[in-house]
Scaffold this active site. Structure first.
Site, PDB file in Angstrom:
ATOM      1  N   GLU A 289      -7.347   4.490   7.614  1.00 49.52           N
ATOM      2  CA  GLU A 289      -7.188   5.926   7.306  1.00 49.52           C
ATOM      3  C   GLU A 289      -8.427   6.457   6.583  1.00 49.52           C
ATOM      4  O   GLU A 289      -8.803   7.617   6.752  1.00 49.52           O
ATOM      5  CB  GLU A 289      -5.911   6.138   6.471  1.00 49.52           C
ATOM      6  CG  GLU A 289      -4.658   5.944   7.326  1.00 49.52           C
ATOM      7  CD  GLU A 289      -3.416   5.515   6.558  1.00 49.52           C
ATOM      8  OE1 GLU A 289      -3.395   5.603   5.320  1.00 49.52           O
ATOM      9  OE2 GLU A 289      -2.453   5.073   7.219  1.00 49.52           O
TER      10      GLU A 289
ATOM     11  N   ASN B  15       0.864  -1.181   0.000  1.00 50.40           N
ATOM     12  CA  ASN B  15       0.000   0.000   0.000  1.00 50.40           C
ATOM     13  C   ASN B  15       0.902   1.233   0.000  1.00 50.40           C
ATOM     14  O   ASN B  15       1.475   1.580   1.030  1.00 50.40           O
ATOM     15  CB  ASN B  15      -0.892  -0.029   1.256  1.00 50.40           C
ATOM     16  CG  ASN B  15      -1.735   1.220   1.392  1.00 50.40           C
ATOM     17  OD1 ASN B  15      -1.810   2.041   0.475  1.00 50.40           O
ATOM     18  ND2 ASN B  15      -2.375   1.376   2.544  1.00 50.40           N
TER      19      ASN B  15
ATOM     20  N   GLY C 209       1.874   2.165  10.761  1.00 46.65           N
ATOM     21  CA  GLY C 209       2.771   3.304  10.652  1.00 46.65           C
ATOM     22  C   GLY C 209       3.408   3.712  11.969  1.00 46.65           C
ATOM     23  O   GLY C 209       4.003   4.779  12.072  1.00 46.65           O
TER      24      GLY C 209
ATOM     25  N   SER D  37       3.002  -2.298  10.323  1.00 51.11           N
ATOM     26  CA  SER D  37       4.453  -2.281  10.533  1.00 51.11           C
ATOM     27  C   SER D  37       5.121  -3.617  10.214  1.00 51.11           C
ATOM     28  O   SER D  37       6.059  -4.031  10.903  1.00 51.11           O
ATOM     29  CB  SER D  37       4.790  -1.825  11.963  1.00 51.11           C
ATOM     30  OG  SER D  37       4.327  -0.504  12.168  1.00 51.11           O
TER      31      SER D  37
ATOM     32  N   LYS E 239       0.052   4.197  -0.300  1.00 53.41           N
ATOM     33  CA  LYS E 239      -0.663   5.355   0.270  1.00 53.41           C
ATOM     34  C   LYS E 239      -0.490   6.582  -0.633  1.00 53.41           C
ATOM     35  O   LYS E 239      -0.398   6.432  -1.840  1.00 53.41           O
ATOM     36  CB  LYS E 239      -0.186   5.624   1.705  1.00 53.41           C
ATOM     37  CG  LYS E 239      -0.228   4.365   2.572  1.00 53.41           C
ATOM     38  CD  LYS E 239      -0.174   4.700   4.025  1.00 53.41           C
ATOM     39  CE  LYS E 239      -0.019   3.421   4.839  1.00 53.41           C
ATOM     40  NZ  LYS E 239      -0.332   3.600   6.244  1.00 53.41           N
TER      41      LYS E 239
ATOM     42  N   HIS F 200      -9.801   0.871   4.583  1.00 54.90           N
ATOM     43  CA  HIS F 200      -8.552   1.095   5.330  1.00 54.90           C
ATOM     44  C   HIS F 200      -8.853   2.027   6.507  1.00 54.90           C
ATOM     45  O   HIS F 200      -9.694   2.923   6.401  1.00 54.90           O
ATOM     46  CB  HIS F 200      -7.502   1.711   4.403  1.00 54.90           C
ATOM     47  CG  HIS F 200      -6.137   1.735   5.006  1.00 54.90           C
ATOM     48  ND1 HIS F 200      -5.752   2.677   5.927  1.00 54.90           N
ATOM     49  CD2 HIS F 200      -5.070   0.910   4.840  1.00 54.90           C
ATOM     50  CE1 HIS F 200      -4.497   2.436   6.297  1.00 54.90           C
ATOM     51  NE2 HIS F 200      -4.061   1.362   5.653  1.00 54.90           N
TER      52      HIS F 200
ATOM     53  N   GLU G 171      -5.699  -5.313  10.324  1.00 55.00           N
ATOM     54  CA  GLU G 171      -4.728  -4.244  10.525  1.00 55.00           C
ATOM     55  C   GLU G 171      -5.033  -3.527  11.836  1.00 55.00           C
ATOM     56  O   GLU G 171      -5.842  -2.584  11.855  1.00 55.00           O
ATOM     57  CB  GLU G 171      -4.809  -3.236   9.378  1.00 55.00           C
ATOM     58  CG  GLU G 171      -4.468  -3.807   8.022  1.00 55.00           C
ATOM     59  CD  GLU G 171      -3.831  -2.759   7.127  1.00 55.00           C
ATOM     60  OE1 GLU G 171      -2.719  -3.014   6.660  1.00 55.00           O
ATOM     61  OE2 GLU G 171      -4.413  -1.688   6.934  1.00 55.00           O
TER      62      GLU G 171
HETATM   63  C1  PEP Z   1      -1.139   0.067   5.998  1.00 54.03           C
HETATM   64  O1  PEP Z   1      -1.340   1.276   6.020  1.00 54.03           O
HETATM   65  O2  PEP Z   1      -1.911  -0.687   5.373  1.00 54.03           O
HETATM   66  C2  PEP Z   1       0.021  -0.443   6.734  1.00 54.03           C
HETATM   67  C3  PEP Z   1       0.041  -1.702   7.053  1.00 54.03           C
HETATM   68  O3  PEP Z   1       0.983   0.472   7.027  1.00 54.03           O
HETATM   69  P1  PEP Z   1       2.413   0.170   7.742  1.00 54.03           P
HETATM   70  O4  PEP Z   1       2.947  -1.095   7.153  1.00 54.03           O
HETATM   71  O5  PEP Z   1       3.244   1.363   7.407  1.00 54.03           O
HETATM   72  O6  PEP Z   1       2.134   0.030   9.187  1.00 54.03           O
END
Ligand code: PEP
Length: 253
Positions: free
Chosen positions: A97, A9, A173, A213, A11, A95, A167
């Site tokens: 976000e 992703n 993040g 992460s 983003k 997601h 997630e």
């Molecule tokens: C995401 O935003 O889907 C995600 C998993 O981000 P990160 O790996 O940066 O935590």
């Protein structure tokens, strides 16, 4: 048999030249793939640009959202039909976000899911609890409510070949990843919950990704878990070498 899937992703990162460079590097690091499906999800405006560098590789292209309506009067939106027409195969939906910054609720996510399915895309539906919810012991209830919030609207059959990404919001993040045991425990719970919705066989076949992460140094442990069928990778997907290392960490049956 659930084929592992690693999805990147990107983003809202990178200008066009950055996206092309990253796709070029990925093509060099992942020239061919065995036993794992890989997809990268650039911003809408870079979808066309990454097609050329990824041509001839097995890396698929995904999008980060799609409209909740068919082609027509929805200023600022991008229809699933448009994505499919571009050669996009997957789409991330719900997601955290999107839920947090754009107030996406179950109703709109369910409608997006249906539009994605109708256009032949594979939805990657994100679910996950906040830290506050985890600390209150509500992780499972929240995740179950997010899944049922969609299946109550689209029906169990409506899930199609969609993928679910767990997630935990507190791990996205933040550099703070769920332990492999925490991920496995929630994935097992999700599969049990799905079994009550779509039956045992459907649940046994559904791919469940972990996101939050995931990095080259923790991927192998997470991906080795029985109910973890791949990863949704944010920050670490912006580095081709690191993303390739995560893909290489997928256990091969
Ligand atoms: C995401 O935003 O889907 C995600 C998993 O981000 P990160 O790996 O940066 O935590």
């Amino acid at each position: 048999m659930r084929t592992p899937l690693i999805a990147g992703n990107w983003k809202m990162n990178g200008l066009r030249s950055d996206a092309v460079r990253l796709a070029d590097e990925l093509a060099r690091h992942l020239p061919d793939l065995h036993g794992v499906e890989v997809v990268v999800c650039p911003p809408f405006v870079h979808l066309e640009a990454v097609k050329q560098p990824l041509t001839g590789t097995a890396i698929a292209i995904g999008a980060q959202n799609c409209a909740d309506a068919a082609l027509g009067a929805r200023t600022g939106e991008v229809a699933a039909e448009m994505l499919a027409d571009l050669g996009v195969r997957h789409v991330i939906l719900g997601h955290s976000e999107r839920r947090e910054y754009y107030a996406e609720d179950d109703r709109v996510i369910a409608a997006r899911y249906q539009r994605a399915m109708a256009s032949g895309l594979v939805p990657i539906l994100c679910v996950g609890e906040t830290l506050e919810q985890r600390d209150a012991g509500r992780s499972e209830a929240i995740v179950e409510a997010q899944i049922r919030g969609i299946t109550d609207l689209i029906g169990a059959d409506g899930l199609g070949a969609g993928v679910i990404a767990y997630e935990p919001v507190w791990a996205i993040g933040t550099g703070r990843t769920a332990s492999a045991e925490q991920a496995q425990s929630m994935h097992r719970f999700i599969r049990e919950c799905l079994a009550t919705i779509e039956g045992h066989d459907g649940a046994a076949e559904r791919r469940l990704l972990y996101g939050g992460s995931m990095k080259p140094d923790n991927a192998a442990k997470l991906l080795a878990m029985e109910d973890v069928d791949g990863g949704l990778v944010g920050g670490a997907s912006l580095n081709a070498e690191g993303f390739a290392a995560i893909c290489a960490a997928v256990p091969r049956g």
